[in-house]
Design a protein around this motif. Structure first.
Motif, PDB file in Angstrom:
ATOM      1  N   LYS A 111       0.820  -1.224   0.000  1.00  0.00           N
ATOM      2  CA  LYS A 111       0.000   0.000   0.000  1.00  0.00           C
ATOM      3  C   LYS A 111       0.852   1.272   0.000  1.00  0.00           C
ATOM      4  CE  LYS A 111      -4.233   0.156   1.729  1.00  0.00           C
ATOM      5  NZ  LYS A 111      -5.311   0.030   2.704  1.00  0.00           N
ATOM      6  N   GLN A 112       1.923   1.258   0.818  1.00  0.00           N
ATOM      7  CA  GLN A 112       2.764   2.460   0.946  1.00  0.00           C
ATOM      8  C   GLN A 112       3.346   2.906  -0.397  1.00  0.00           C
ATOM      9  OE1 GLN A 112       6.515   1.557   2.992  1.00  0.00           O
ATOM     10  NE2 GLN A 112       6.015  -0.631   2.825  1.00  0.00           N
ATOM     11  N   GLN A 132       0.574   4.905  -2.635  1.00  0.00           N
ATOM     12  CA  GLN A 132      -0.085   6.079  -2.060  1.00  0.00           C
ATOM     13  C   GLN A 132       0.814   7.315  -2.087  1.00  0.00           C
ATOM     14  OE1 GLN A 132      -1.383   4.823   1.891  1.00  0.00           O
ATOM     15  NE2 GLN A 132      -3.447   4.482   1.099  1.00  0.00           N
ATOM     16  N   ASN A 159      10.038   4.321  -2.674  1.00  0.00           N
ATOM     17  CA  ASN A 159       9.105   5.430  -2.464  1.00  0.00           C
ATOM     18  C   ASN A 159       9.694   6.476  -1.518  1.00  0.00           C
ATOM     19  OD1 ASN A 159       9.061   3.678  -0.298  1.00  0.00           O
ATOM     20  ND2 ASN A 159       6.944   4.134   0.250  1.00  0.00           N
ATOM     21  N   SER A 160      10.892   6.179  -0.973  1.00  0.00           N
ATOM     22  CA  SER A 160      11.475   7.184  -0.066  1.00  0.00           C
ATOM     23  C   SER A 160      12.935   7.454  -0.433  1.00  0.00           C
ATOM     24  CB  SER A 160      11.332   6.737   1.394  1.00  0.00           C
ATOM     25  OG  SER A 160      11.995   5.514   1.630  1.00  0.00           O
TER      26      SER A 160
END
Lengths: 422, 290
Positions: free
Chosen positions: A131-132, A135, A383-384
């Motif tokens: 999910k992370q 989003q 994502n980071s």
């Protein structure tokens, strides 16, 4: 006569120009008289070397939804895909459904190109792990299609010749196996790294075991400034160097070989016992005809089991400018259903990103799937701190390290800087 | 009558002016504006002034890429035109094979640069054609990882550029050779000037316009080089072949730093304009002095 000729010429030129300018514009998908709508789907899977059963799933979708036709467009992956989609999105010409990854989802989402899918029925079934990556700012902007492994390939025929019956799980066993293979006159391992991807990815895969088995929260700690590369990532970097020090790989040679074109060809041709790549290559390698095994990078201490490294791969997003939004959402929903998505996962040799998802079994990926099922895995934080720019820089810095142009301390410092960049 | 003629001329010029304005001037102005925003490539773009340019000044990747670009251009301009001149000189002296060999030399320019780069990436591979050829002729000691070594990668990429466009330089020099007054060459021959002497005193000064064209074109082309480093090395190993164009491409399409990439492209444009204008002016000055 002359004057009228000139006027005619001028008029013709101006008219032609006006017509050519008026010709700019158009549309993609639309509805026909009988209510049938056509959705334009764009993806970097479903063609070329990776058909990934996309055509089969599209056919099933059209059969289940007779009023919706799919106009599928395959586009070459990576930069080519972005190069094509970015101006199309800006000009309102992109597909109704577009394939994205985390990096693109974030960028295109920030520009307002992607529809909010938070309210879709499948959104609550996505695992927290996946999910992370789908989003941004608390909104679900994409439907994850897979969690896909990146790891070690082994040509079991060549291992057998060297008297090895199973893929190594820990670092000392791996080094011993490489020695046996080399002694048998076989090229031990291919790590083609011309574009810097393999070096940075092996570094991450080694860290998935060495770093994350000690501290599962390393990503969060790093982002909070409580952890650093200098203190925690020496060993993963050293593993890369050890392979050359022991004579199993010549990095200068590997930096001259392309990981996407020549690498798969060479391994499929049986040129080395081990190789490193993503699970998406299993289907292609299988065609070579020798038994192949795909396993986590064996970076663990003696006797320990390694962590697998996964990556939140492809996802479906709906274009916020789509005139066929409902049909596009229906298409995405269809893909979220286990019986449909499993066909894609089977081709990709990937894990399902859904709670109670259906992950197809395959003999080639047993070692990797076992690690996943046992919870021995780490997902790349694309994502980071490991977004595209940081990954590229890491690859380049590791190349410099492998060529002896930078120390381990400097390399880790450079990686820290790249990972910290906003 | 005169005004009417001017109006007619203006009407005929209008399409070209409109097309040039729409497709050249507007994108250029828009690009400069975008380089002063925080755009990610989408419709959202906030004005940030010279922030991107200031960030560039602190970015070592830009300094490295600028140096690689200039070095690459210097190597290409000198070697490509040197070889082009050598071949043109040889072909001028051999009229029987001139046409055939000129066509042979021009053949590489007919190939798509991307395709040529792909083919050469296989030739440059550690087990590729070049090392195999060296083995074949007993020069195994010269085997090298051409694209994997930081000291040879940029020159290997430049070699592909040179292989591709030497025929082009040669054709321009040869055209200049062919237009030389025969009586001048005959007079030089009667005076006993031949070989090197004839080249230095007669041919070299007469080749000045061709040299200006060749140097200017090859300089512009090599400063803007993109396909060769992208396909052959993607800027590697360890950033050794990163050029300004690759940085532009990577930031715009890969790194998501759209405005920063556009700012880099503005710097590239200024670099190309300044260097090519300066070179062209100097060479034209030299022409007038000869």
């Amino acid at each position: 006569m002359k004057r009228s000729g000139r006027c005619l010429a001028v008029a013709t030129t101006v008219a032609a120009m006006a017509m050519s300018l008026a010709a700019c514009g158009g549309g993609s998908s639309g509805a026909s008289a009988d209510g049938t709508v056509t959705i334009h789907v764009q993806a970097w899977k479903g063609g070329g070397a990776e058909p990934a059963n996309v055509a089969e799933i599209n056919k099933a979708f059209e059969k289940a939804n007779p009023k919706i036709k799919v106009d599928f467009e395959y586009i070459t992956a990576n930069d080519t895909y972005t190069q094509k989609l970015q101006p199309e999105l800006l000009g309102g010409k992109a597909g109704d459904v577009i394939m994205v990854d985390t990096d693109r989802m974030k960028k295109w989402g920030a520009s307002g190109y992607l529809a909010d899918l938070s309210g879709e029925s499948w959104a609550s079934r996505v695992t927290p792990d996946a999910k992370q990556f789908a989003q941004a700012d608390g909104k679900t902007l994409a439907m994850p299609m897979e969690l896909i492994g990146i790891g070690l390939y082994a040509n079991m025929d060549l291992l057998k010749k060297a008297g090895i019956t199973e893929v190594p799980a820990d670092w000392p066993t791996f080094l011993a196996d490489l020695a046996k293979v080399k002694k048998a006159g076989i090229d031990p391992i291919a790590l083609p790294d011309k574009s810097g991807w393999t070096g940075s990815s092996v570094f991450q895969a080694a860290g998935s075991t060495v770093v994350y088995q000690k501290n599962k929260q390393w990503d969060a700690d790093f982002l909070d400034g409580k952890a650093s590369f200098a203190s925690d990532w020496k060993e993963p970097l050293q593993q890369l160097k050890t392979l050359e020090d022991e004579g199993y790989v010549d990095w200068k040679n590997q930096l001259g070989v392309d990981e996407w074109a020549q690498g798969p060809q060479d391994f499929s041709a049986g040129k080395s016992a081990f190789w490193y790549q993503g699970a998406w290559q299993v289907s292609n390698v299988k065609k070579a005809g020798f038994p192949v095994s795909f396993a986590p990078w064996p970076g663990a201490a003696a006797g320990a089991k390694p962590n697998g490294m996964l990556f939140a791969g492809t996802m479906w997003s709906v274009n916020s400018q789509s005139k066929q939004g409902d049909a596009a959402r229906e298409y995405v929903k269809f893909w979220s259903q286990n019986q449909n998505l499993s066909k894609y996962l089977e081709a990709e040799h990937a894990e399902s990103p859904f709670i109670s998802g259906l992950t197809p079994e395959s003999t080639e990926t047993t070692a990797f799937t076992t690690a996943f099922k046992e919870g021995r895995y780490r997902i790349l934080p694309s994502n980071s701190w490991y977004a595209a720019a940081a990954e590229t820089t890491t690859g380049s810095k590791i190349q410099a390290y492998l060529l002896g142009k930078a120390s381990a301390a400097q390399t880790l410092k450079d990686i820290q800087t790249a990972a910290s960049a906003k | 009558m005169f005004h009417r003629r001017r109006a007619t001329m203006a009407a005929f010029l209008l399409p070209a002016i409109v097309v040039y304005g729409v497709f050249m001037l507007y994108p250029l102005a828009r690009g400069v504006y975008l380089s002063m925003t925080d755009s990610l490539g989408g419709p959202i773009a906030n004005f940030v002034g010279t922030q991107q340019y200031r960030a560039m000044a602190d970015d070592p990747a830009v300094t490295d890429a600028l140096w690689h670009t200039v070095l690459y251009a210097a190597v290409v301009v000198v070697v490509q035109n040197g070889l082009g001149l050598l071949f043109a000189s040889m072909l001028f002296r051999r009229p029987k094979v001139r046409k055939v060999l000129n066509v042979v030399l021009l053949t590489p320019t007919l190939i798509s640069p991307v395709m040529a780069a792909f083919i050469w990436s296989y030739l440059f591979a550690p087990t590729g054609g070049i090392n195999a050829l060296l083995d074949l002729v007993g020069l195994h000691g010269l085997n090298h990882v051409w694209l994997g070594d930081t000291s040879t990668a940029l020159y290997s990429v430049a070699a592909v550029n040179i292989w591709m466009f030497t025929g082009y330089s040669c054709a321009i020099f040869l055209a200049s050779y062919m237009s030389m007054p025969t009586e001048l060459l005959e007079a030089a021959a009667l005076d006993g000037a031949s070989g090197w002497r004839r080249f230095v005193s007669i041919e070299w000064p007469l080749l000045a316009p061709a040299l200006t064209v060749n140097v200017t074109l090859s300089l512009i082309g090599s400063l803007k080089v993109f396909e060769f480093p992208l396909v052959l090395t993607n800027g590697g190993p360890a950033g050794a072949t990163d050029t300004l164009t690759l940085l532009v491409y990577r930031n715009v399409f890969g790194g998501g730093k759209f405005a920063y990439g556009v700012a880099l492209s503005v710097v590239l444009l200024v670099t190309v304009v300044v260097l090519s204008s300066a070179t062209s002016s100097l060479l034209r000055l030299r022409e007038r002095r000869i």
